[in-house]
Scaffold this motif. Structure first.
Motif, PDB file in Angstrom:
ATOM      1  N   VAL A  87       1.132  -1.078   0.054  1.00 47.89           N
ATOM      2  CA  VAL A  87      -0.060   0.103   0.186  1.00 47.89           C
ATOM      3  C   VAL A  87       0.947   1.231  -0.030  1.00 47.89           C
ATOM      4  O   VAL A  87       1.950   0.990   0.293  1.00 47.89           O
ATOM      5  CB  VAL A  87      -1.012   0.209   1.246  1.00 47.89           C
ATOM      6  N   ASP A  88       0.365   2.504  -0.379  1.00 48.41           N
ATOM      7  CA  ASP A  88       0.942   3.701  -0.336  1.00 48.41           C
ATOM      8  C   ASP A  88       1.403   3.923   1.155  1.00 48.41           C
ATOM      9  O   ASP A  88       0.797   3.945   2.074  1.00 48.41           O
ATOM     10  CB  ASP A  88       0.180   4.920  -0.926  1.00 48.41           C
ATOM     11  N   PRO A  89       2.837   4.147   1.450  1.00 49.33           N
ATOM     12  CA  PRO A  89       3.120   4.453   2.834  1.00 49.33           C
ATOM     13  C   PRO A  89       2.556   5.434   3.436  1.00 49.33           C
ATOM     14  O   PRO A  89       2.295   5.394   4.690  1.00 49.33           O
ATOM     15  CB  PRO A  89       4.796   4.617   2.508  1.00 49.33           C
ATOM     16  N   LYS A  90       2.294   6.412   2.694  1.00 53.15           N
ATOM     17  CA  LYS A  90       1.492   7.687   3.584  1.00 53.15           C
ATOM     18  C   LYS A  90       0.021   7.276   3.718  1.00 53.15           C
ATOM     19  O   LYS A  90      -0.035   7.826   4.922  1.00 53.15           O
ATOM     20  CB  LYS A  90       1.776   8.796   2.530  1.00 53.15           C
ATOM     21  N   THR A  91      -0.609   6.719   2.962  1.00 54.12           N
ATOM     22  CA  THR A  91      -1.816   6.197   3.167  1.00 54.12           C
ATOM     23  C   THR A  91      -1.851   5.073   4.585  1.00 54.12           C
ATOM     24  O   THR A  91      -2.587   5.324   5.425  1.00 54.12           O
ATOM     25  CB  THR A  91      -2.480   5.424   2.063  1.00 54.12           C
ATOM     26  N   LEU A  92      -0.780   4.268   4.550  1.00 58.87           N
ATOM     27  CA  LEU A  92      -0.692   3.440   5.792  1.00 58.87           C
ATOM     28  C   LEU A  92      -0.345   4.422   7.018  1.00 58.87           C
ATOM     29  O   LEU A  92      -1.096   4.082   8.152  1.00 58.87           O
ATOM     30  CB  LEU A  92       0.516   2.502   5.607  1.00 58.87           C
ATOM     31  N   VAL A  93       0.401   5.257   6.917  1.00 59.55           N
ATOM     32  CA  VAL A  93       0.682   6.022   8.321  1.00 59.55           C
ATOM     33  C   VAL A  93      -0.661   6.949   8.683  1.00 59.55           C
ATOM     34  O   VAL A  93      -0.976   7.064   9.735  1.00 59.55           O
ATOM     35  CB  VAL A  93       1.778   7.063   7.901  1.00 59.55           C
ATOM     36  N   ARG A  94      -1.605   7.500   7.548  1.00 65.52           N
ATOM     37  CA  ARG A  94      -2.627   8.022   7.923  1.00 65.52           C
ATOM     38  C   ARG A  94      -3.685   7.118   8.706  1.00 65.52           C
ATOM     39  O   ARG A  94      -4.146   7.285   9.558  1.00 65.52           O
ATOM     40  CB  ARG A  94      -3.390   8.668   6.643  1.00 65.52           C
ATOM     41  N   THR A  95      -3.483   5.806   8.112  1.00 60.70           N
ATOM     42  CA  THR A  95      -4.493   4.778   8.644  1.00 60.70           C
ATOM     43  C   THR A  95      -4.014   4.752   9.966  1.00 60.70           C
ATOM     44  O   THR A  95      -4.928   4.512  11.277  1.00 60.70           O
ATOM     45  CB  THR A  95      -4.661   3.597   7.965  1.00 60.70           C
ATOM     46  N   THR A 141      -3.905  15.416  14.558  1.00 56.87           N
ATOM     47  CA  THR A 141      -4.137  16.306  13.277  1.00 56.87           C
ATOM     48  C   THR A 141      -2.625  15.916  12.377  1.00 56.87           C
ATOM     49  O   THR A 141      -1.730  16.683  13.018  1.00 56.87           O
ATOM     50  CB  THR A 141      -4.367  17.643  13.402  1.00 56.87           C
ATOM     51  N   VAL A 142      -2.990  15.474  11.383  1.00 54.51           N
ATOM     52  CA  VAL A 142      -1.763  15.223  10.520  1.00 54.51           C
ATOM     53  C   VAL A 142      -1.598  16.688   9.673  1.00 54.51           C
ATOM     54  O   VAL A 142      -2.487  16.976   8.980  1.00 54.51           O
ATOM     55  CB  VAL A 142      -1.657  14.116   9.386  1.00 54.51           C
ATOM     56  N   GLU A 143      -0.167  17.199   9.830  1.00 54.45           N
ATOM     57  CA  GLU A 143       0.074  18.605   9.399  1.00 54.45           C
ATOM     58  C   GLU A 143       0.692  18.256   7.978  1.00 54.45           C
ATOM     59  O   GLU A 143       0.641  19.003   6.958  1.00 54.45           O
ATOM     60  CB  GLU A 143       0.869  19.406  10.107  1.00 54.45           C
ATOM     61  N   ASP A 144       1.697  17.189   8.136  1.00 56.59           N
ATOM     62  CA  ASP A 144       2.523  17.012   7.082  1.00 56.59           C
ATOM     63  C   ASP A 144       3.100  15.477   7.026  1.00 56.59           C
ATOM     64  O   ASP A 144       3.314  15.064   8.047  1.00 56.59           O
ATOM     65  CB  ASP A 144       3.803  17.832   6.841  1.00 56.59           C
ATOM     66  N   LEU A 145       3.042  14.874   5.665  1.00 60.09           N
ATOM     67  CA  LEU A 145       3.498  13.541   5.367  1.00 60.09           C
ATOM     68  C   LEU A 145       4.661  13.567   4.650  1.00 60.09           C
ATOM     69  O   LEU A 145       4.071  14.006   3.160  1.00 60.09           O
ATOM     70  CB  LEU A 145       2.518  12.581   5.114  1.00 60.09           C
ATOM     71  N   ILE A 146       5.660  13.160   4.622  1.00 60.24           N
ATOM     72  CA  ILE A 146       6.893  13.225   3.593  1.00 60.24           C
ATOM     73  C   ILE A 146       7.374  11.931   3.534  1.00 60.24           C
ATOM     74  O   ILE A 146       7.818  11.128   4.496  1.00 60.24           O
ATOM     75  CB  ILE A 146       7.787  14.053   3.743  1.00 60.24           C
ATOM     76  N   ALA A 147       7.197  11.241   1.999  1.00 57.37           N
ATOM     77  CA  ALA A 147       7.828   9.857   1.931  1.00 57.37           C
ATOM     78  C   ALA A 147       8.829   9.741   1.234  1.00 57.37           C
ATOM     79  O   ALA A 147       8.832  10.277   0.015  1.00 57.37           O
ATOM     80  CB  ALA A 147       6.469   8.991   1.446  1.00 57.37           C
ATOM     81  N   GLU A 148       9.715   8.881   1.728  1.00 56.70           N
ATOM     82  CA  GLU A 148      11.085   8.591   0.542  1.00 56.70           C
ATOM     83  C   GLU A 148      11.467   7.147   0.685  1.00 56.70           C
ATOM     84  O   GLU A 148      11.680   6.732   1.935  1.00 56.70           O
ATOM     85  CB  GLU A 148      11.925   9.456   0.643  1.00 56.70           C
TER      86      GLU A 148
END
Length: 140
Positions: free
Chosen positions: A3-11, A69-76
């Motif tokens: 899955v998209d890593p940022k989606t996983l972290v939001r979940t 409240t997620v302000e920023d997500l940065i994935a690499e």
């Protein structure tokens, strides 16, 4: 399946908030956390998945209904960096401190390493001084 890593972290943060709201059990995090999870704490120690669940239960008890409240997500690559705020009312016992009714807002950040559809490592960092002052454990 990956899955998209940022989606996983939001979940992850959505599930954490659902646990604090009492609408999900602590085991709901198993949906996103690897069985082999290692959480690297700021003091240099670490906890496993069960230890992390215990931390979550303590926060849910002390701050029921708290929210991120997620302000920023940065994935690499396999890493996601999150910058967020956390807000909760100290309406239950937390680390032996009786409820104060204080509304606490904290800055929080974290780095998570993802493999496939699970978080395998987590380096959380939050404003623990504000937290401890809000529950009456620390004073300045």
């Amino acid at each position: 399946m990956s899955v998209d890593p940022k989606t996983l972290v939001r979940t992850f943060y959505s599930i954490t908030d659902a646990i604090a709201a009492g609408t999900a059990p602590a085991t709901a995090l198993d949906e996103v956390l690897a069985e082999s999870l290692v959480v690297h704490l700021p003091d240099g120690s670490s906890v496993d998945r069960e230890g992390f669940r215990a931390v979550g239960r303590a926060f849910a008890q002390g701050f029921p209904g708290s929210v991120h409240t997620v302000e920023d997500l940065i994935a690499e690559g396999d890493r996601v960096v999150a910058r967020l705020s956390w807000r909760g009312t100290h309406s239950g016992e937390f680390q032996s401190a009786p409820p104060t009714g204080t509304v606490i807002t904290l800055a929080e950040s974290g780095i998570m390493r993802v493999e496939g559809d699970r978080i395998v490592e987590f380096w959380p960092l939050f404003d623990s001084l504000t937290l401890m002052m809000g529950v009456g454990i620390a004073k300045i």
